[in-house]
Design an enzyme around this catalytic site. Structure first.
Site, PDB file in Angstrom:
ATOM      1  N   CYS A  75       3.694   9.331   0.653  1.00 10.04           N
ATOM      2  CA  CYS A  75       2.391   9.849   0.257  1.00 10.04           C
ATOM      3  C   CYS A  75       2.562  10.803  -0.919  1.00 10.04           C
ATOM      4  CB  CYS A  75       1.761  10.577   1.438  1.00 10.04           C
ATOM      5  SG  CYS A  75       0.246  11.437   0.998  1.00 10.04           S
ATOM      6  N   HIS A 133       8.410   7.056   8.809  1.00  7.45           N
ATOM      7  CA  HIS A 133       9.109   7.156   7.527  1.00  7.45           C
ATOM      8  C   HIS A 133      10.546   7.558   7.802  1.00  7.45           C
ATOM      9  CE1 HIS A 133       5.962   6.721   4.339  1.00  7.45           C
ATOM     10  NE2 HIS A 133       5.200   6.783   5.428  1.00  7.45           N
ATOM     11  N   ARG A 170       0.841  -1.207   0.000  1.00  2.11           N
ATOM     12  CA  ARG A 170       0.000   0.000   0.000  1.00  2.11           C
ATOM     13  C   ARG A 170       0.878   1.259   0.000  1.00  2.11           C
ATOM     14  NH1 ARG A 170      -0.654   4.707   2.638  1.00  2.11           N
ATOM     15  NH2 ARG A 170      -0.450   3.678   4.654  1.00  2.11           N
ATOM     16  N   ASP A 171       1.531   1.549   1.123  1.00  2.88           N
ATOM     17  CA  ASP A 171       2.307   2.797   1.220  1.00  2.88           C
ATOM     18  C   ASP A 171       3.419   2.803   0.168  1.00  2.88           C
ATOM     19  OD1 ASP A 171       3.388   5.213   2.243  1.00  2.88           O
ATOM     20  OD2 ASP A 171       3.007   4.607   4.302  1.00  2.88           O
ATOM     21  N   HIS A 216       3.960   4.426  12.941  1.00  2.36           N
ATOM     22  CA  HIS A 216       4.195   4.371  11.494  1.00  2.36           C
ATOM     23  C   HIS A 216       5.245   5.437  11.156  1.00  2.36           C
ATOM     24  CE1 HIS A 216       2.472   4.033   7.238  1.00  2.36           C
ATOM     25  NE2 HIS A 216       3.038   5.222   7.161  1.00  2.36           N
TER      26      HIS A 216
HETATM   27  N1  COA Z   1     -12.967   4.519  -4.558  1.00  2.55           N
HETATM   28  C1  COA Z   1     -13.246   4.653  -5.875  1.00  2.55           C
HETATM   29  N2  COA Z   1     -13.755   5.751  -6.429  1.00  2.55           N
HETATM   30  C2  COA Z   1     -13.982   6.783  -5.592  1.00  2.55           C
HETATM   31  C3  COA Z   1     -13.692   6.732  -4.231  1.00  2.55           C
HETATM   32  C4  COA Z   1     -13.168   5.543  -3.702  1.00  2.55           C
HETATM   33  N3  COA Z   1     -12.861   5.419  -2.416  1.00  2.55           N
HETATM   34  N4  COA Z   1     -14.022   7.911  -3.683  1.00  2.55           N
HETATM   35  C5  COA Z   1     -14.489   8.683  -4.659  1.00  2.55           C
HETATM   36  N5  COA Z   1     -14.466   8.003  -5.824  1.00  2.55           N
HETATM   37  C6  COA Z   1     -14.896   8.475  -7.140  1.00  2.55           C
HETATM   38  C7  COA Z   1     -16.318   8.958  -7.102  1.00  2.55           C
HETATM   39  O1  COA Z   1     -17.197   7.883  -7.318  1.00  2.55           O
HETATM   40  C8  COA Z   1     -16.332   9.959  -8.230  1.00  2.55           C
HETATM   41  O2  COA Z   1     -16.370   9.264  -9.452  1.00  2.55           O
HETATM   42  P1  COA Z   1     -16.998   9.902 -10.779  1.00  2.55           P
HETATM   43  O3  COA Z   1     -16.144  11.069 -11.139  1.00  2.55           O
HETATM   44  O4  COA Z   1     -16.926   8.796 -11.759  1.00  2.55           O
HETATM   45  O5  COA Z   1     -18.391  10.314 -10.379  1.00  2.55           O
HETATM   46  C9  COA Z   1     -14.967  10.598  -8.127  1.00  2.55           C
HETATM   47  O6  COA Z   1     -14.130   9.620  -7.487  1.00  2.55           O
HETATM   48  C10 COA Z   1     -14.954  11.880  -7.331  1.00  2.55           C
HETATM   49  O7  COA Z   1     -15.514  11.640  -6.056  1.00  2.55           O
HETATM   50  P2  COA Z   1     -15.333  12.672  -4.837  1.00  2.55           P
HETATM   51  O8  COA Z   1     -16.087  12.142  -3.667  1.00  2.55           O
HETATM   52  O9  COA Z   1     -15.636  14.077  -5.313  1.00  2.55           O
HETATM   53  O10 COA Z   1     -13.807  12.500  -4.481  1.00  2.55           O
HETATM   54  P3  COA Z   1     -12.591  13.490  -4.736  1.00  2.55           P
HETATM   55  O11 COA Z   1     -12.228  13.520  -6.142  1.00  2.55           O
HETATM   56  O12 COA Z   1     -12.825  14.766  -4.022  1.00  2.55           O
HETATM   57  O13 COA Z   1     -11.424  12.657  -3.958  1.00  2.55           O
HETATM   58  C11 COA Z   1     -10.783  11.128  -2.256  1.00  2.55           C
HETATM   59  C12 COA Z   1     -11.514  12.412  -2.562  1.00  2.55           C
HETATM   60  C13 COA Z   1     -10.670  11.021  -0.734  1.00  2.55           C
HETATM   61  C14 COA Z   1     -11.584   9.941  -2.774  1.00  2.55           C
HETATM   62  C15 COA Z   1      -9.398  11.144  -2.934  1.00  2.55           C
HETATM   63  O14 COA Z   1      -8.749  12.343  -2.651  1.00  2.55           O
HETATM   64  C16 COA Z   1      -8.528   9.993  -2.490  1.00  2.55           C
HETATM   65  O15 COA Z   1      -8.784   8.859  -2.835  1.00  2.55           O
HETATM   66  N6  COA Z   1      -7.435  10.268  -1.743  1.00  2.55           N
HETATM   67  C17 COA Z   1      -6.547   9.250  -1.254  1.00  2.55           C
HETATM   68  C18 COA Z   1      -5.165   9.783  -1.189  1.00  2.55           C
HETATM   69  C19 COA Z   1      -4.197   8.747  -0.663  1.00  2.55           C
HETATM   70  O16 COA Z   1      -4.454   7.571  -0.647  1.00  2.55           O
HETATM   71  N7  COA Z   1      -3.019   9.210  -0.240  1.00  2.55           N
HETATM   72  C20 COA Z   1      -1.982   8.382   0.233  1.00  2.55           C
HETATM   73  C21 COA Z   1      -2.266   7.678   1.479  1.00  2.55           C
HETATM   74  S1  COA Z   1      -2.205   8.712   2.916  1.00  2.55           S
HETATM   75 ZN    ZN Z   2       3.113   6.296   5.355  1.00  2.41          ZN
END
Ligand code: COA
Ligand code: ZN
Length: 309
Positions: free
Chosen positions: A240, A209, A15-16, A207
């Site tokens: 990240c 880094h 994952r990370d 956790h």
């Molecule tokens: N899995 C799959 N698709 C997702 C989702 C999820 N968990 N969350 C949102 N989506 C999709 C929505 O269905 C939507 O799809 P569409 O455009 O086809 O309608 C689109 O993404 C936008 O949804 P929204 O709720 O507006 O999300 P966003 O674009 O504002 O993103 C997060 C918010 C939280 C989902 C996104 O920033 C994210 O996944 N961040 C994770 C970052 C990360 O993992 N960092 C490293 C680890 S710390």
């Molecule tokens: Zn980390």
């Protein structure tokens, strides 16, 4: 029981580590990688994240990975979840644990999750409400606990305030994340001691880094105040993509090598994980920061240099 102090090692490379790789790692390679980890003695394996595929394209195959891995009895398979949609996907894959994530820093939360902290908390609280009472365990990973690359120092009151709010929701565990390697040993000692004293009911994971070379020192500091559960990443991969300057986690083989020498029981088969770590450069297309992979364990002996006659 062998009389040695037990420490719990949780592997986060899939994952990370993989989330931060530019070259897409083939889904079957990810599955094979996790299957090999499963037989190596980990307490927990973070297999993937159920994030938006736009935000983290490297893990867009999370559903397939979770469905296809062979799960080893006794190992907890967890996944990172940022929102309600992620939780739905994770539950559909019958994960053992959801690892909910939000940041203690408002700026990092907005950058990483495109929500305010309050929006994140509200959504995660709903998820906890839906998951609690099922067989799925709930952990919460708090990012930037020891410092934020955009805001600087984070007040300990913010950290404990958020821990308290999640503790009141009756989650099973909390992970304190040093997202960009800003933690230092005396700070870790202070925060970890208080966290353990204030929230004895929570399973506490640290956790770290290694961005500034302090991850092993921080681990020893945490152990000195009773922490026994650590995330680590094979090869030292990690970071990240939405935290400027982020780089790899504490390297699992470096951590296990040190802790076993010191007499701790990590449960990990060091030779086995070194073999798996050796496959990483082939999977990701570049070298890894691991020290032990390069140097070998400390009693790796070398022939004496030939003296000129
Ligand atoms: N899995 C799959 N698709 C997702 C989702 C999820 N968990 N969350 C949102 N989506 C999709 C929505 O269905 C939507 O799809 P569409 O455009 O086809 O309608 C689109 O993404 C936008 O949804 P929204 O709720 O507006 O999300 P966003 O674009 O504002 O993103 C997060 C918010 C939280 C989902 C996104 O920033 C994210 O996944 N961040 C994770 C970052 C990360 O993992 N960092 C490293 C680890 S710390
Ligand atoms: Zn980390």
């Amino acid at each position: 029981m062998n009389g040695r102090k037990k420490l719990y090692i949780q592997e986060v490379a899939a994952r990370d580590g993989f989330q931060n790789e530019k070259q897409f790692i083939d889904t079957h390679d990810k599955i094979e990688f996790i299957n090999r980890l499963s037989g190596s003695g980990y307490a927990k394996i973070e297999a993937t994240s159920f994030t938006s595929p736009k935000a983290i394209p490297a893990l867009k195959d999370a559903d397939m990975v979770m469905h296809e891995i062979r799960r080893q009895p006794g190992v907890i398979y967890t996944v990172l979840v940022p929102n309600a949609r992620g939780a739905e996907r994770a539950l559909a894959c019958n994960v053992d644990e959801v690892n909910l994530v939000m940041s203690v820093s408002e700026t990092h939360n907005r950058a990483n999750l495109r929500m305010t902290r309050e929006q994140s908390y509200a959504q995660l609280a709903d998820v906890v409400g839906a998951v609690r009472g099922t067989d799925t365990a709930i952990n919460v990973s708090l990012s930037t606990v020891f410092g934020c690359p955009m805001e600087g120092d984070i007040a300990a009151t913010e950290v404990f305030g958020l821990m308290d709010r999640f503790a009141q929701l009756d989650v099973d565990g909390i992970t304190l994340c040093d997202t960009t390697g800003m933690a230092y040993p005396s700070q870790v000692e202070e925060i970890a001691r208080q966290a353990k004293t204030r929230f004895p009911q929570l399973e506490l994971t640290m956790h770290f880094h290694n961005t500034r070379g302090m991850a092993l020192a921080n681990t020893l500091s945490a152990i000195s105040v009773g922490c026994d559960r650590f995330d680590a990443s094979l090869g030292g991969l990690g970071g990240c993509p939405y935290a400027p300057g982020a780089s790899g986690n504490v390297c699992t083989e470096d951590l296990v090598h040190m802790l076993e020498l010191m007499g701790y029981d990590t449960g990990i088969d060091l030779d086995a994980i070194l073999d798996i770590s050796g496959t990483l450069p082939g999977l990701i297309g570049h070298d890894v920061p691991s020290q032990i992979l390069k140097a070998g364990p400390r009693l790796t002996l070398h022939p004496a240099p030939v003296q000129p006659a």
